[in-house]
Design a protein around this motif. Structure first.
Motif, mmCIF file in Angstrom:
data_model
loop_
_atom_site.group_PDB
_atom_site.id
_atom_site.type_symbol
_atom_site.label_atom_id
_atom_site.label_comp_id
_atom_site.label_asym_id
_atom_site.label_seq_id
_atom_site.Cartn_x
_atom_site.Cartn_y
_atom_site.Cartn_z
ATOM 1 N N TYR A 54 -78.700 26.383 44.279
ATOM 2 C CA TYR A 54 -79.370 25.366 44.204
ATOM 3 C C TYR A 54 -78.480 24.811 43.082
ATOM 4 N N ILE A 55 -78.130 24.546 41.893
ATOM 5 C CA ILE A 55 -77.573 23.785 41.130
ATOM 6 C C ILE A 55 -76.247 23.715 41.594
ATOM 7 N N PHE A 56 -75.236 23.851 41.979
ATOM 8 C CA PHE A 56 -74.108 24.168 42.134
ATOM 9 C C PHE A 56 -73.519 23.379 42.783
ATOM 10 N N MET A 57 -73.741 23.537 44.044
ATOM 11 C CA MET A 57 -73.529 23.189 45.445
ATOM 12 C C MET A 57 -73.918 22.077 45.709
ATOM 13 N N PRO A 58 -75.523 21.572 45.146
ATOM 14 C CA PRO A 58 -75.358 19.856 44.915
ATOM 15 C C PRO A 58 -74.096 18.901 44.165
ATOM 16 N N ALA A 59 -74.205 19.725 43.160
ATOM 17 C CA ALA A 59 -73.366 18.886 42.138
ATOM 18 C C ALA A 59 -72.102 18.917 42.618
#
Length: 177
Positions: A54-59
């Motif tokens: 949830y944090i790193f994929m969209p980032a």
């Protein structure tokens, strides 16, 4: 399986809200192709894995979006770097599976070959997309290749371990198990 699809849906919803849906979707598709063959760093429990995604994929999808606005020459340099990292990772480290997710040694060679072929296929797809000015999709694939490659090397494994350690300490401090 339902948990994985729900996780992907949440990642894509977050990416849509931050304006990076296309590159994030391309990155997720690339990772779906490569992770099962190449392996890579994993969290030890599904909560931490979901939170990591949830944090790193969209980032990372947003980073791909930023690269899609760069001059074409810089996009090709980025794609070259990303594909170099993943191919080195596949040749040197794949298949990489943690003790929690072991794979049969007998299938190791097959998995390495499959991962290499899928990485080459992804690279070709990114080149074709860039040629046809579909830069968001091309940079998404490139970033997926980079992410996969990093997760095969010790810095990626260490980063996941550090993330999980931090999440566990914060949740224990808050009364979690």
């Amino acid at each position: 399986m339902i948990s994985n699809f729900m996780g992907i849906a949440v990642v894509l919803i977050i990416a849509w809200f931050i304006g990076s849906f296309c590159p994030t979707f391309a990155m997720v598709l690339t990772l779906l192709l490569l992770r099962s063959s190449a392996g890579g760093a994993h969290c030890r429990n599904s909560y931490n894995c979901s939170l990591f995604g949830y944090i790193f994929m969209p980032a990372f999808g947003y980073i791909a979006l930023l690269f899609s606005g760069c001059p074409m020459s810089l996009q090709y340099v980025y794609l070259t770097g990303c594909s170099t990292v993943v191919m080195l990772g596949v040749v040197l480290k794949a298949p990489f599976f943690t003790q929690d997710k072991p794979r049969a040694v007998a299938r190791s060679k097959q998995l390495k070959i499959r991962a290499g072929l899928l990485a080459i296929f992804s690279l070709i797809a990114a080149i074709v997309l860039l040629y046809f000015k579909e830069t968001k999709w091309g940079m998404g694939i490139a970033t997926g290749l980079l992410f996969q490659g990093v997760m095969l090397f010790p810095p990626g494994v260490k980063a996941v371990s550090l993330f999980e350690s931090c999440v566990n300490k914060l949740s224990l401090r808050g009364g979690g198990k």
